[in-house]
Enzyme design. Structure first.
Site, PDB file in Angstrom:
ATOM      1  N   ARG A  56      36.410  31.389  37.919  1.00  0.00           N
ATOM      2  CA  ARG A  56      35.845  32.738  37.778  1.00  0.00           C
ATOM      3  C   ARG A  56      34.345  32.671  38.065  1.00  0.00           C
ATOM      4  NH1 ARG A  56      39.666  32.924  33.238  1.00  0.00           N
ATOM      5  NH2 ARG A  56      40.898  34.838  33.335  1.00  0.00           N
ATOM      6  N   GLU A  66      47.097  41.667  40.992  1.00  0.00           N
ATOM      7  CA  GLU A  66      46.794  42.079  39.615  1.00  0.00           C
ATOM      8  C   GLU A  66      46.747  43.596  39.466  1.00  0.00           C
ATOM      9  OE1 GLU A  66      43.115  40.308  38.311  1.00  0.00           O
ATOM     10  OE2 GLU A  66      42.077  40.757  40.170  1.00  0.00           O
ATOM     11  N   ARG A  71      37.533  32.135  43.079  1.00  0.00           N
ATOM     12  CA  ARG A  71      37.658  33.587  43.225  1.00  0.00           C
ATOM     13  C   ARG A  71      36.283  34.189  43.477  1.00  0.00           C
ATOM     14  NH1 ARG A  71      39.900  36.922  38.276  1.00  0.00           N
ATOM     15  NH2 ARG A  71      37.838  36.574  37.412  1.00  0.00           N
ATOM     16  N   ARG A 100      42.765  46.350  28.426  1.00  0.00           N
ATOM     17  CA  ARG A 100      42.881  44.981  27.916  1.00  0.00           C
ATOM     18  C   ARG A 100      41.801  44.640  26.887  1.00  0.00           C
ATOM     19  NH1 ARG A 100      41.371  41.291  33.163  1.00  0.00           N
ATOM     20  NH2 ARG A 100      40.579  39.743  31.718  1.00  0.00           N
ATOM     21  N   CYS A 102      47.825  32.951  37.242  1.00  0.00           N
ATOM     22  CA  CYS A 102      46.613  32.415  36.619  1.00  0.00           C
ATOM     23  C   CYS A 102      46.114  33.253  35.450  1.00  0.00           C
ATOM     24  CB  CYS A 102      45.501  32.264  37.658  1.00  0.00           C
ATOM     25  SG  CYS A 102      44.987  33.824  38.386  1.00  0.00           S
ATOM     26  N   HIS A 116      36.513  39.351  28.035  1.00  0.00           N
ATOM     27  CA  HIS A 116      35.747  38.213  28.527  1.00  0.00           C
ATOM     28  C   HIS A 116      34.983  37.441  27.465  1.00  0.00           C
ATOM     29  CE1 HIS A 116      37.276  39.914  32.142  1.00  0.00           C
ATOM     30  NE2 HIS A 116      37.302  38.642  32.507  1.00  0.00           N
ATOM     31  N   ASN A 139      46.515  39.317  33.342  1.00  0.00           N
ATOM     32  CA  ASN A 139      45.693  40.092  32.393  1.00  0.00           C
ATOM     33  C   ASN A 139      45.507  41.510  32.922  1.00  0.00           C
ATOM     34  OD1 ASN A 139      45.452  37.607  31.226  1.00  0.00           O
ATOM     35  ND2 ASN A 139      43.422  37.208  32.050  1.00  0.00           N
ATOM     36  N   ASP A 140      45.128  41.594  34.177  1.00  0.00           N
ATOM     37  CA  ASP A 140      44.940  42.922  34.755  1.00  0.00           C
ATOM     38  C   ASP A 140      46.268  43.568  35.128  1.00  0.00           C
ATOM     39  OD1 ASP A 140      42.205  43.624  34.678  1.00  0.00           O
ATOM     40  OD2 ASP A 140      41.806  42.013  36.102  1.00  0.00           O
TER      41      ASP A 140
HETATM   42  C1  PEP Z   1      43.756  38.331  35.385  1.00  0.00           C
HETATM   43  O1  PEP Z   1      43.442  39.516  35.523  1.00  0.00           O
HETATM   44  O2  PEP Z   1      44.848  37.953  34.954  1.00  0.00           O
HETATM   45  C2  PEP Z   1      42.814  37.262  35.744  1.00  0.00           C
HETATM   46  C3  PEP Z   1      43.190  36.019  35.771  1.00  0.00           C
HETATM   47  O3  PEP Z   1      41.542  37.620  36.002  1.00  0.00           O
HETATM   48  P1  PEP Z   1      40.480  38.070  34.898  1.00  0.00           P
HETATM   49  O4  PEP Z   1      41.057  37.743  33.552  1.00  0.00           O
HETATM   50  O5  PEP Z   1      39.237  37.314  35.162  1.00  0.00           O
HETATM   51  O6  PEP Z   1      40.350  39.528  35.149  1.00  0.00           O
HETATM   52 MG    MG Z   2      41.720  40.050  36.665  1.00  0.00          MG
END
Ligand code: PEP
Ligand code: MG
Length: 583
Positions: free
Chosen positions: A300, A434, A336, A468, A505, A193, A457-458
């Site tokens: 987010r 995810e 979200r 990650r 996304c 993040h 990402n998740d």
């Molecule tokens: C993801 O997990 O791909 C996502 C878009 O959410 P975040 O990166 O905020 O966990």
């Molecule tokens: Mg995520």
């Protein structure tokens, strides 16, 4: 140049500036026994350090209030109150009277407090753990006469390259974009993040440098290249000129890409791809709206909370959502619900968990705290009056979670009705796909949700069991692994079969090669960082769906991520030329 440090490119752009080394760690305190006659002096030293720390907090508070706002500044009031706590003061004095030096006495009391708060049943107390740590760092720094590193002192125009181990929320709120030219951290990866926030703020950033804080001493001149992940320390004039020239070229290219904003995202075989923006901060809405994005594919909301001492109330949230909704006219805005936990924590954090990414986060935390969640749901239903709002739930693993959330959403609507407030009832509710569980069992959600949005990402993290945020594993975080591609293909196929909207996304969507793969897997809606909208649009306009499909299916049939990537690279180069494919 003296040194070349290589990390993970996290936010593009070039910064040439002076290293500001920020060490925000509890310092080591030597064991030091004092004679009886030194006790009054040590007690006086403790009080003097407390007084100076409080004065410092007032200064920081005032500056943060001016730059970030009163809510963000409130954390520093909480920290001042901790320093005045009678029990804390009496406990430290008692230990000094047992012949411990002031710093040791204070360290022991703070350690006890942190442990007690971390175990506390009440979330408000648990949230204070991070504040206690901040206070401890401040007082010990003074008692041990160590240099103070607060970024808040940087004057405007300082052109600082902030180098730190990791960026905590209380540090983040002190960042002044007029003083900081770039960010470099030891920890983190492209999808952690800090990286996401740096992209939102438009600050060049490198993460995952591992040992930058040990290798640098501060005040060096450095070039930070957020596109390649290179931090060049003490460069020559020649090197600085070369980078300035590159920065100029990047600016020209960006301007060229900007003209794409008005063009359609249509492939060469006539398939329309919808490109939306990921918005992490309400202030980003305007950049997103002018980037050519057709709405927001992911807002987010947790960044409304991170870095603050208290949760935003219903009105504050309503205004933040409304601002984004209005910036995008009538276009869809997918908001979200709070994805807190993992590495996104409010000030004070939550109790430490052995596996935070497998822990109490996102929808789990919201469903367990309906009083907190309902405030957000009411704010969302009210903001929906101003445009096409869609609500998205993060990290679901079972449709039960959707049903519980829907029940709370209905209750939120009933409450607004009782109040006579203006709101919209029929807001579409969707889920993020995810987790492997949600992807494999996505068919079980189809009757309960309006859309899927794949959070790669998740999804990559949980599918490959690769943290990650762990810089040591960055090479193993391979979104093009065939297992991931198959989960995505399955999810999109299921959505299409049931005429559900679906999108991607996660960060994959922002990277040209991966966007090519996603389109080949059937994805027709991509939500990307605002600055990546033109770049992805350029790829979309240069490829055919037929070529993408053939390449993506071959990649999904490969044995390894490396094979899959090689296939996609080769096919993309055939389609759009080697130079463009190298972007
Ligand atoms: C993801 O997990 O791909 C996502 C878009 O959410 P975040 O990166 O905020 O966990
Ligand atoms: Mg995520």
């Amino acid at each position: 140049m003296d040194k070349k440090l290589t990390g993970i490119p996290a936010s593009p752009g070039i910064a040439v500036g002076t290293v500001h080394l920020l060490r925000w760690e509890v310092p080591d305190v030597p064991q030091h026994i004092i004679p009886d006659d030194a006790i009054p002096r040590e007690i006086a030293r403790l009080h003097e350090a407390r007084t100076r720390a409080k004065e410092r907090l007032v200064t920081i508070r005032d500056r943060v209030e001016r730059t970030a706002g009163p809510q963000e500044a409130a954390i520093f009031d909480v920290q001042r109150e901790i320093l005045d706590d009678r029990e804390l003061v009496a406990g430290s004095e008692a230990l000094i009277r047992q012949n411990l030096a002031a710093e040791k006495a204070f360290e022991i009391v703070m350690l006890e407090w942190r442990e007690r708060f971390a175990r506390a049943g009440h979330p408000m107390l648990r949230e204070r753990v991070g504040d206690l740590k901040d206070v401890e760092i401040r007082v010990l720094t003074l008692l041990l006469d160590l240099p103070d590193h607060d970024p808040v002192d940087l004057p405007k125009g300082a052109n600082a390259i902030l180098v730190t181990h990791d960026l905590t929320p209380s540090l983040t709120v002190q960042l002044d974009r007029d003083a900081i030219a770039g960010i470099a951290t030891d920890a983190g990866t492209r999808t952690s993040h800090v990286a996401i926030l740096a992209r939102s703020l438009g600050l060049p950033a490198i993460v995952g440098l591992r040992t930058a804080t040990q290798q640098l001493s501060g005040h060096e001149t450095a070039i930070l290249d957020g596109s390649t992940g290179l931090l060049a320390v003490n460069p020559t004039h020649f090197e600085i000129d070369a980078y300035r020239e590159r920065a100029r070229q990047e600016a020209v290219e960006e301007a060229e890409l900007r003209h794409l904003a008005t063009l359609d995202a249509v492939t060469t075989d006539g398939v329309r791809i919808t490109l939306r923006a990921n918005v992490d901060l309400p202030e980003e809405a305007d950049i997103g709206a002018t980037s050519g994005a057709e709405g927001v594919g992911l807002m987010r909301t947790e960044f409304l909370v991170v870095g603050r001492a208290t949760m935003p109330d219903e009105d504050e949230q309503y205004h933040a959502y409304k601002r984004v909704v209005e910036a995008f006219g009538g276009n869809p805005v997918v908001i979200r619900t709070f994805d807190l936990g993992g590495d996104k924590l409010p000030v004070g954090g939550f109790p430490s968990e052995p596996n935070p990414f497998l822990g109490w986060r996102a929808i789990r935390m919201c469903l367990d705290q309906p009083e907190l969640f309902s405030v957000q749901l009411r704010a969302l239903l009210r903001a929906a009056v101003h445009g096409d709002v869609r609500i998205m739930l993060p990290l679901v693993v079972t449709v039960d979670e959707v049903r519980q959330a829907r029940k709370l959403l209905d209750e939120a609507a009933a409450e607004l009705e009782r109040r006579g407030a203006k709101f919209r009832r029929d807001v579409p509710l969707g889920v993020m796909i995810e987790t492997p569980a949600a992807a494999v069992a996505c068919h079980t959600f189809v009757d309960d949700v309006a859309f899927f949005s794949i959070g790669t990402n998740d999804l990559v993290q949980y599918t490959l069991a690769v943290d990650r945020g762990n810089a040591n594993l960055a090479m193993r975080f391979t979104p093009l692994h065939p297992a991931v591609l198959r989960l995505i293909r399955r999810t999109i196929f299921t959505a299409d079969q049931h005429l559900l909207d679906s999108a991607v996304c996660g960060e994959m969507a922002s990277q040209p090669l991966m966007a090519f793969a996603l389109i080949g897997l059937g994805v027709r809606q991509l939500s990307v960082a605002p600055r990546s909208v033109p770049l992805v649009k350029r790829i979309v306009r240069g490829i055919s769906v037929a070529a993408a499909q053939e390449a993506a299916n071959a990649a999904a049939d490969a044995a390894t991520a490396a094979e899959s990537e090689a296939i996609l690279r080769e096919r993309l180069a055939e389609v759009i030329g080697h130079d463009a494919a190298a972007d």
